[in-house]
Design a protein around this motif. Structure first.
Motif, PDB file in Angstrom:
ATOM      1  N   ASN A 125       0.850  -1.193   0.000  1.00  0.00           N
ATOM      2  CA  ASN A 125       0.000   0.000   0.000  1.00  0.00           C
ATOM      3  C   ASN A 125       0.881   1.238   0.000  1.00  0.00           C
ATOM      4  O   ASN A 125       1.828   1.328   0.772  1.00  0.00           O
ATOM      5  N   ILE A 126       0.562   2.175  -0.865  1.00  0.00           N
ATOM      6  CA  ILE A 126       1.294   3.434  -0.944  1.00  0.00           C
ATOM      7  C   ILE A 126       0.306   4.577  -0.739  1.00  0.00           C
ATOM      8  O   ILE A 126      -0.733   4.644  -1.411  1.00  0.00           O
ATOM      9  N   THR A 127       0.622   5.476   0.197  1.00  0.00           N
ATOM     10  CA  THR A 127      -0.212   6.648   0.434  1.00  0.00           C
ATOM     11  C   THR A 127       0.556   7.899   0.048  1.00  0.00           C
ATOM     12  O   THR A 127       1.695   8.089   0.472  1.00  0.00           O
ATOM     13  N   LEU A 128      -0.066   8.742  -0.765  1.00  0.00           N
ATOM     14  CA  LEU A 128       0.510  10.020  -1.165  1.00  0.00           C
ATOM     15  C   LEU A 128      -0.326  11.125  -0.532  1.00  0.00           C
ATOM     16  O   LEU A 128      -1.525  11.217  -0.757  1.00  0.00           O
ATOM     17  N   ARG A 129       0.331  11.958   0.268  1.00  0.00           N
ATOM     18  CA  ARG A 129      -0.402  13.019   0.959  1.00  0.00           C
ATOM     19  C   ARG A 129       0.291  14.355   0.722  1.00  0.00           C
ATOM     20  O   ARG A 129       1.459  14.529   1.106  1.00  0.00           O
ATOM     21  N   PRO A 130      -0.374  15.324   0.070  1.00  0.00           N
ATOM     22  CA  PRO A 130       0.236  16.639  -0.134  1.00  0.00           C
ATOM     23  C   PRO A 130       0.585  17.291   1.194  1.00  0.00           C
ATOM     24  O   PRO A 130      -0.181  17.200   2.160  1.00  0.00           O
ATOM     25  N   GLU A 131       1.729  17.946   1.245  1.00  0.00           N
ATOM     26  CA  GLU A 131       2.135  18.628   2.471  1.00  0.00           C
ATOM     27  C   GLU A 131       1.141  19.741   2.810  1.00  0.00           C
ATOM     28  O   GLU A 131       0.814  19.961   3.976  1.00  0.00           O
ATOM     29  N   LYS A 132       0.649  20.425   1.763  1.00  0.00           N
ATOM     30  CA  LYS A 132      -0.334  21.481   1.953  1.00  0.00           C
ATOM     31  C   LYS A 132      -1.573  21.156   1.129  1.00  0.00           C
ATOM     32  O   LYS A 132      -1.461  20.838  -0.052  1.00  0.00           O
ATOM     33  N   GLU A 133      -2.726  21.209   1.753  1.00  0.00           N
ATOM     34  CA  GLU A 133      -3.968  20.890   1.048  1.00  0.00           C
ATOM     35  C   GLU A 133      -4.216  21.825  -0.131  1.00  0.00           C
ATOM     36  O   GLU A 133      -4.819  21.448  -1.122  1.00  0.00           O
ATOM     37  N   SER A 134      -3.729  23.079  -0.024  1.00  0.00           N
ATOM     38  CA  SER A 134      -3.940  24.049  -1.106  1.00  0.00           C
ATOM     39  C   SER A 134      -3.066  23.749  -2.323  1.00  0.00           C
ATOM     40  O   SER A 134      -3.284  24.285  -3.396  1.00  0.00           O
ATOM     41  N   GLU A 135      -2.049  22.910  -2.128  1.00  0.00           N
ATOM     42  CA  GLU A 135      -1.153  22.529  -3.225  1.00  0.00           C
ATOM     43  C   GLU A 135      -1.229  21.021  -3.387  1.00  0.00           C
ATOM     44  O   GLU A 135      -0.336  20.275  -3.010  1.00  0.00           O
ATOM     45  N   SER A 136      -2.336  20.554  -3.957  1.00  0.00           N
ATOM     46  CA  SER A 136      -2.614  19.122  -3.869  1.00  0.00           C
ATOM     47  C   SER A 136      -2.792  18.413  -5.201  1.00  0.00           C
ATOM     48  O   SER A 136      -3.162  17.250  -5.230  1.00  0.00           O
ATOM     49  N   THR A 137      -2.557  19.082  -6.318  1.00  0.00           N
ATOM     50  CA  THR A 137      -2.779  18.438  -7.604  1.00  0.00           C
ATOM     51  C   THR A 137      -1.669  17.431  -7.905  1.00  0.00           C
ATOM     52  O   THR A 137      -0.487  17.766  -7.909  1.00  0.00           O
TER      53      THR A 137
END
Length: 502
Positions: free
Chosen positions: A43-55
């Motif tokens: 399982n790999i989870t990718l989580r943006p550090e900032k929600e506003s920069e999430s694309t």
């Protein structure tokens, strides 16, 4: 279970269809990019550090269509539509436009340059669903284990679940791009740029395609520290860059789906985390510089602390002697001693060589102690008891590279890494055991162990190549990075013209 020609044909078609995604290092506009492991899991989870920069942009296989996803992504391997994934290599031929096998692209060192070599891999018609069955068949036929190779196939499906609980089903391999920092699984560091997601032997492998100079900057803080003197950082930059290319030519992770791992097995890499202006200055001021010797790329291993004298590569790794890795005195006073001799090795270990300017991690390698019970040591060796320990050989740095342990039977341990392991993870194998000892008729040291063994030692790491503590000391004394490199890798030269490319 074996599959015949039809499976082989499907295997080849599948592999060739996605060769561009499965190959590792590549050259872009004359610059080398390495594929570095970030995470391998189901399982790999990718989580943006900032929600506003999430694309996050995701490209499926070789399709030009880009899927734009936002927020946290959970990626699970859910299905593997394949009937065979292990093959036996029959022969290797030069690649031509008419080749019908599998294209293999590897980097080799040739004529003073790094060169991309293209070869045609021809596999036997028999394929296997697992490595063990392939190995059993190969051994029965007298075929070397090295000829058994993992062959990626299409059909591995992943489920991507977004933060909105939307679900997407895509075929690996995937190309992923994010301009913004991503947190991968439980890493505290963030990564951005180009990534690949592959299925390798029923596991997801997440890698980053990293420009060589950025990779060097991402290694320095974890190998010599982000606050080291600039000249020591420069020396580290050149050794990291050179070592990276040497490892690339070894192809040790070829079947794993990447060029380099992100641990000490290769070099510790954690992206842009801890990169500061000094680290970047060290990389920029040594741009593209590597070390060569006698027309070949120089192997440039390094370690935390040699303990006083660096070691010879051929003694530590049982290899051919290399003229720039024969071991040198690092600290004043050690050159008058022969550390291969037990009495003189003990004398040096007992000598106080700690400099007040040393950081805490430098001091921890210059002098240390360790205790282990005789029972625990015997258990680590698979013995019921230990009646006698014999030191058979010390290397030029004083590291023990050959030991025998006697209980009901003898267990002999060769190699500094294995010796460190059986004693419970020592900082180095340059140590002595306190207590009763004597020399036998062969001149070897015998120790009769007590219930608790008390060890005293120096050094941290294998001892070959550049001593990082020594590099820091030389930099503090005003030496420049070339002084440091030429001291630890004598006979080497700097090269910036080392890559062929079209």
């Amino acid at each position: 279970m074996r599959y015949k020609a039809l499976i082989k044909v499907l295997l080849l078609i599948s592999f060739l269809s996605f060769a561009s995604f499965l190959k590792a290092a590549e050259i872009r506009n004359g610059q080398l990019y390495l594929e570095v492991l970030i995470e391998a899991d189901n399982n790999i989870t990718l989580r943006p550090e900032k929600e506003s920069e999430s694309t996050i942009n995701i490209y499926e296989s070789d399709l030009p269509v880009c899927r734009k996803m936002n927020g946290r992504l959970e990626i699970d391997l859910i299905k593997t539509d394949k009937q065979a994934c292990w093959g036996i290599l029959s022969r290797i031929e030069p690649w031509t436009d008419n080749s019908e096998g599998i294209l293999s692209e590897t980097f080799v060192w040739s004529d003073n340059h790094l060169e991309l070599k293209k070869e045609n891999l021809i596999y036997a018609d028999t394929s296997f669903v697992c490595r063990d069955s392939a190995l059993a068949y190969a051994r029965a036929q007298g075929i070397s284990d090295k000829m058994v190779q993992y062959i990626p196939l299409i059909g591995s499906t992943v489920k991507i679940t977004t933060s909105r609980r939307e679900k997407y089903y895509l075929e690996t391999p995937l190309r992923i791009h994010s301009d913004y920092p991503l947190i991968i699984n439980n890493h505290k560091e963030t990564y951005s740029g180009d990534f690949y997601l592959k299925e390798i032997d029923n596991r997801l492998v997440f890698t980053q395609l990293v420009y060589l100079e950025d990779y060097v900057a991402g290694v320095i803080p974890y190998e010599i520290g982000d606050n080291a003197p600039l000249e020591a950082m420069k020396a580290q930059a050149v050794s990291v860059r050179t070592h990276s290319i040497t490892l690339l030519t070894y192809n040790r992770h070829r079947n794993d789906g990447y060029d380099l791992c992100n641990t000490t097995h290769c070099q510790v890499y954690k992206g842009k985390y801890l990169i500061n202006s000094n680290v970047q200055a060290a990389v920029d001021s040594t741009f593209n510089q590597i070390l060569i010797i006698n027309g070949r790329i120089a192997d440039t291993p390094y370690h935390s602390n040699c303990g006083g004298h660096t070691d010879a590569a051929h003694q530590i790794w049982n290899s051919q002697p290399l003229p720039h890795l024969l071991g040198i005195p690092c600290i004043s006073g050690v050159d008058s001693l022969d550390l291969t001799q037990e009495k003189q090795a003990r004398q040096w270990i007992d000598k106080n060589t700690i400099d007040p300017l040393m950081s805490s991690w430098e001091k921890s390698g210059m002098s240390w102690s360790h205790t282990i019970s005789r029972k625990k040591l015997a258990n680590n060796l698979g013995l019921n008891n230990i009646e006698k320990i014999v030191i058979n050989q010390r290397s030029v740095s004083g590291r023990i590279i050959d030991m025998s342990f006697y209980g009901p039977e003898e267990v002999r341990i060769l190699g500094e890494a294995k010796i460190r392991e059986v004693f419970g993870g020592l900082r180095s194998s340059f140590f002595y055991i306190d207590g009763k000892n004597n020399s036998n008729r062969n001149g070897k040291v015998e120790i009769i162990p007590d219930g608790i063994l008390n060890l005293k030692g120096k050094g941290y790491g294998h001892g070959v190549g550049m001593c990082q503590s020594g590099a820091l000391r030389l930099a503090r004394e005003g030496k420049n990075y070339w002084d440091i490199l030429s001291f630890y890798y004598p006979g080497t030269q700097i090269s910036t013209d080392w890559m062929y490319y079209e």
